[in-house]
Design an enzyme around this catalytic site. Structure first.
Site, PDB file in Angstrom:
ATOM      1  N   ASP A  28       6.383  41.555   3.464  1.00  0.00           N
ATOM      2  CA  ASP A  28       5.086  40.873   3.564  1.00  0.00           C
ATOM      3  C   ASP A  28       4.204  41.585   4.580  1.00  0.00           C
ATOM      4  O   ASP A  28       4.693  42.365   5.413  1.00  0.00           O
ATOM      5  CB  ASP A  28       5.257  39.391   3.924  1.00  0.00           C
ATOM      6  CG  ASP A  28       5.888  39.169   5.301  1.00  0.00           C
ATOM      7  OD1 ASP A  28       6.804  39.939   5.669  1.00  0.00           O
ATOM      8  OD2 ASP A  28       5.466  38.245   6.014  1.00  0.00           O
ATOM      9  N   ASP A  37       3.587  48.581   9.093  1.00  0.00           N
ATOM     10  CA  ASP A  37       4.205  47.278   9.388  1.00  0.00           C
ATOM     11  C   ASP A  37       4.325  46.470   8.119  1.00  0.00           C
ATOM     12  O   ASP A  37       3.430  45.729   7.792  1.00  0.00           O
ATOM     13  CB  ASP A  37       3.354  46.555  10.436  1.00  0.00           C
ATOM     14  CG  ASP A  37       3.942  45.219  10.835  1.00  0.00           C
ATOM     15  OD1 ASP A  37       5.107  44.958  10.522  1.00  0.00           O
ATOM     16  OD2 ASP A  37       3.205  44.426  11.446  1.00  0.00           O
ATOM     17  N   GLU A  92       8.013  37.527   7.602  1.00  0.00           N
ATOM     18  CA  GLU A  92       8.017  37.970   9.002  1.00  0.00           C
ATOM     19  C   GLU A  92       6.657  37.753   9.638  1.00  0.00           C
ATOM     20  O   GLU A  92       6.552  37.369  10.793  1.00  0.00           O
ATOM     21  CB  GLU A  92       8.417  39.449   9.091  1.00  0.00           C
ATOM     22  CG  GLU A  92       8.889  39.880  10.477  1.00  0.00           C
ATOM     23  CD  GLU A  92       7.770  40.273  11.432  1.00  0.00           C
ATOM     24  OE1 GLU A  92       8.029  40.341  12.632  1.00  0.00           O
ATOM     25  OE2 GLU A  92       6.625  40.503  10.982  1.00  0.00           O
ATOM     26  N   GLU A  93       5.596  37.991   8.861  1.00  0.00           N
ATOM     27  CA  GLU A  93       4.243  37.893   9.422  1.00  0.00           C
ATOM     28  C   GLU A  93       3.772  36.450   9.560  1.00  0.00           C
ATOM     29  O   GLU A  93       2.691  36.193  10.076  1.00  0.00           O
ATOM     30  CB  GLU A  93       3.257  38.702   8.573  1.00  0.00           C
ATOM     31  CG  GLU A  93       3.582  40.188   8.454  1.00  0.00           C
ATOM     32  CD  GLU A  93       3.510  40.960   9.771  1.00  0.00           C
ATOM     33  OE1 GLU A  93       3.279  40.346  10.830  1.00  0.00           O
ATOM     34  OE2 GLU A  93       3.698  42.189   9.734  1.00  0.00           O
ATOM     35  N   ASP A 135      10.802  48.446  12.795  1.00  0.00           N
ATOM     36  CA  ASP A 135       9.583  47.630  12.765  1.00  0.00           C
ATOM     37  C   ASP A 135       8.899  47.707  14.129  1.00  0.00           C
ATOM     38  O   ASP A 135       8.284  46.762  14.579  1.00  0.00           O
ATOM     39  CB  ASP A 135       9.972  46.175  12.420  1.00  0.00           C
ATOM     40  CG  ASP A 135       8.778  45.335  11.972  1.00  0.00           C
ATOM     41  OD1 ASP A 135       7.708  45.916  11.712  1.00  0.00           O
ATOM     42  OD2 ASP A 135       8.923  44.103  11.895  1.00  0.00           O
ATOM     43  N   HIS A 172     -20.472   8.276  31.016  1.00  0.00           N
ATOM     44  CA  HIS A 172     -21.726   8.773  31.571  1.00  0.00           C
ATOM     45  C   HIS A 172     -21.412   9.394  32.940  1.00  0.00           C
ATOM     46  O   HIS A 172     -20.824   8.720  33.808  1.00  0.00           O
ATOM     47  CB  HIS A 172     -22.680   7.568  31.713  1.00  0.00           C
ATOM     48  CG  HIS A 172     -24.067   7.945  32.107  1.00  0.00           C
ATOM     49  ND1 HIS A 172     -24.373   8.440  33.348  1.00  0.00           N
ATOM     50  CD2 HIS A 172     -25.223   7.865  31.424  1.00  0.00           C
ATOM     51  CE1 HIS A 172     -25.684   8.668  33.421  1.00  0.00           C
ATOM     52  NE2 HIS A 172     -26.233   8.317  32.245  1.00  0.00           N
ATOM     53  N   THR A 190     -24.378  14.985  29.493  1.00  0.00           N
ATOM     54  CA  THR A 190     -23.768  14.652  30.775  1.00  0.00           C
ATOM     55  C   THR A 190     -22.652  13.624  30.620  1.00  0.00           C
ATOM     56  O   THR A 190     -22.867  12.428  30.735  1.00  0.00           O
ATOM     57  CB  THR A 190     -24.847  14.092  31.723  1.00  0.00           C
ATOM     58  OG1 THR A 190     -25.609  13.123  30.978  1.00  0.00           O
ATOM     59  CG2 THR A 190     -25.773  15.186  32.208  1.00  0.00           C
ATOM     60  N   ARG A 241       5.423  34.652  28.148  1.00  0.00           N
ATOM     61  CA  ARG A 241       6.290  35.702  27.615  1.00  0.00           C
ATOM     62  C   ARG A 241       7.495  35.790  28.544  1.00  0.00           C
ATOM     63  O   ARG A 241       7.335  35.811  29.764  1.00  0.00           O
ATOM     64  CB  ARG A 241       5.546  37.040  27.577  1.00  0.00           C
ATOM     65  CG  ARG A 241       4.426  37.090  26.555  1.00  0.00           C
ATOM     66  CD  ARG A 241       4.961  37.288  25.147  1.00  0.00           C
ATOM     67  NE  ARG A 241       3.883  37.117  24.165  1.00  0.00           N
ATOM     68  CZ  ARG A 241       4.056  37.293  22.861  1.00  0.00           C
ATOM     69  NH1 ARG A 241       5.229  37.632  22.368  1.00  0.00           N
ATOM     70  NH2 ARG A 241       3.060  37.108  22.031  1.00  0.00           N
ATOM     71  N   SER A 273       7.418  40.280  20.793  1.00  0.00           N
ATOM     72  CA  SER A 273       8.648  39.588  20.428  1.00  0.00           C
ATOM     73  C   SER A 273       8.941  39.787  18.940  1.00  0.00           C
ATOM     74  O   SER A 273       8.028  39.837  18.133  1.00  0.00           O
ATOM     75  CB  SER A 273       8.490  38.082  20.679  1.00  0.00           C
ATOM     76  OG  SER A 273       7.941  37.840  21.952  1.00  0.00           O
ATOM     77  N   HIS A 301      -1.709  45.095  12.197  1.00  0.00           N
ATOM     78  CA  HIS A 301      -2.382  43.781  12.289  1.00  0.00           C
ATOM     79  C   HIS A 301      -3.905  43.932  12.403  1.00  0.00           C
ATOM     80  O   HIS A 301      -4.605  42.930  12.515  1.00  0.00           O
ATOM     81  CB  HIS A 301      -1.859  42.916  13.458  1.00  0.00           C
ATOM     82  CG  HIS A 301      -0.421  42.512  13.319  1.00  0.00           C
ATOM     83  ND1 HIS A 301       0.098  41.375  13.892  1.00  0.00           N
ATOM     84  CD2 HIS A 301       0.608  43.089  12.636  1.00  0.00           C
ATOM     85  CE1 HIS A 301       1.395  41.280  13.585  1.00  0.00           C
ATOM     86  NE2 HIS A 301       1.720  42.316  12.834  1.00  0.00           N
TER      87      HIS A 301
HETATM   88 ZN   LIG Z   1       6.549  43.992  11.207  1.00  0.00          ZN
END
Ligand SMILES: [Zn+2]
Length: 455
Positions: A89, A120, A154-155, A181, A214, A316, A329, A400, A428
């Site tokens: 994919d 990819d 995967e995507e 990949d 308010h 406001t 991460r 990742s 991408h």
């Molecule tokens: Zn890939």
């Protein structure tokens, strides 16, 4: 020259034409309008794997897009087994107006083939298929048992692959998993990746008064959820860029001096890096270089924040609620469930009693650290050297690939991340491309790997 290298040389044009066919299929897994195309890519692979003579080829249905599986176990029970993983994919193509040529009409320019999915991951996974073909056709037999597992999600998160792996653990049994990949550190520098970061992703919502108020009548007397949210989020890091969640760094191993020296030797150009990003300077955790920060240190980032009035002009109000999306991460040996639990506990502890806090975990995946001295990795290093004429660089990756962790935990097999993409491939993004030299070199490296791993 080995026979199979000769075979690859004399079949280059056919291999390339076949890759072009594969790239013409718009297998965008996340867009349901492309579901028939995504299936077509799977059946195209089934035909390919049959054509190269794999004795068993199957399309396995899942709750989403199918998994293509093939095996050749004729090397015998005493031979080693390699499971080759990849995906058919591709990412969506928008913004399509930024492409110089249509994303599914492959074009060659300057030694690269331009098409969505070229790097990819179609080009990379197809290189392995052609390597198996070359070895099989010239030797009549493979030196190791081969299993292909090529998925179509995967995507969009590999949502059904974990179930597939758990349900077919015996069928997928192997000595090592080969994944192509990833990309090289730079053009001309073959690279093998040995570590990936993991991820913990949460969304938080702070709720105050039961309606928007308010800001004149109530301002200064009631906590404003947006202000509270900003206070909470900004307290999660100190002025040295360190994350303040108690226990956050407990499982982080310090970098060894060998690794730090290794990173420092890589041809990384800081000026080009900042200039390409359009920033005056980089910034991050105190005491670490850019590569150390992105490869080997954990992060905490606000990915989005919303609440209150964001339309034209002024309104406001004190908003009733405010939300933020926060990602972290993670690095080896942190665990995403542990980190999500730690941030949840900490956020609850620092939220004032004047507001209500809701936390929703959105996504998680564990970091990966690959044993540097495995038989498979050493065979891959020798294969890269023989195919590309130099020893590969051992690099880490800031991103990742969550499924890799599952190969270790479910199949109990080490993974080899022997990618053949380049940083300039624009994966991408518009104008994705794949180096044609790396395609042919990758076929050779994969075939040599089979021979080296069998030793
Ligand atoms: Zn890939």
């Amino acid at each position: 020259m080995s026979d199979y290298i000769q075979f690859i040389e004399s079949n280059k044009d056919r291999f390339f034409t076949e890759l072009v066919d594969f790239l013409k299929i718009p297998s965008v897994s996340s867009q349901s309008e492309h579901n028939p195309d995504t299936r077509k890519a799977a059946t195209w692979l089934v035909k390919q794997l049959n054509d190269i003579g794999m004795p068993k080829v199957e399309l396995y249905e899942t709750a989403g897009h199918p998994v293509v599986y093939a095996e050749d176990l004729r090397a015998g029970a005493d031979a080693k087994t390699v499971l080759i993983y990849g995906h058919y994919d591709v990412q969506p193509v928008d913004p399509v107006e930024l492409w110089n040529s249509p994303p599914f009409e492959p074009v060659v320019n300057g030694g690269k083939i331009y098409a969505r999915g070229s790097s990819d991951d179609k080009g990379q996974v197809f290189a392995h298929i052609k390597a198996v073909e070359a070895y099989q056709k010239t030797n009549g037999k493979l030196p190791v048992n081969i299993k292909f597992m090529i998925e179509g999600e995967e995507e969009c998160g590999s949502n059904n692959l974990d179930v597939f792996i758990r349900e077919h653990r015996d069928m997928l049994k192997c000595d090592t998993v080969m994944v192509s990949d990833t990309e090289w550190f730079a053009e001309g520098l073959p690279s093998i990746c040995y570590s990936l970061r993991g991820l913990s992703y949460i969304e938080i919502t702070v709720t105050g008064p039961n309606r928007d108020l308010h800001s004149g009548t109530y301002g200064g007397a009631v906590d404003n959820p947006l202000n509270v949210l900003c206070d909470i989020v900004s307290s999660l890091k100190d002025k040295y860029g360190r994350i303040t969640i108690p226990g956050f760094y407990d499982d982080v191993k310090p970098l060894t001096s060998e690794e730090r020296e290794g990173f420092a030797k890589l041809p990384f150009n800081y000026e080009e890096y900042t200039e390409e990003l359009g920033v005056a300077d980089g910034n991050g955790e105190f005491g670490f270089t850019t590569l150390e920060r992105t490869w080997a240190r954990p992060t905490l980032d606000l990915n989005g924040i919303y609440g209150g009035y964001t339309g034209e002009g002024a309104k406001t109000i004190l908003p009733s609620k405010a939300s933020a999306k926060i990602s972290m991460r993670l690095v080896p040996y942190q665990n995403h469930e542990d980190i999500t639990a730690k941030i949840t506990k900490h956020l609850k502890a620092i939220t004032p009693p004047t507001v209500k806090l809701d936390i929703t975990p959105l996504h998680g995946g564990n970091p990966v650290m690959i044993e540097l001295e495995s038989e498979g990795l050493n065979a891959a290093k020798r294969a890269m050297n023989r195919a590309f004429g130099k020893d590969p660089i051992m690099m880490r990756e800031g991103g990742s690939i969550p499924i890799v962790e599952l190969f270790g935990s479910e199949l109990n097999a080490p993974t080899i991340l022997m990618g053949i993409g380049l940083p300039s491939d624009n994966i991408h993004s518009p104008n994705e491309s794949f180096s044609i030299d790396n395609f042919y070199g990758g076929i050779k490296a994969s075939a040599i790997f089979l021979e080296e791993f069998a030793k």
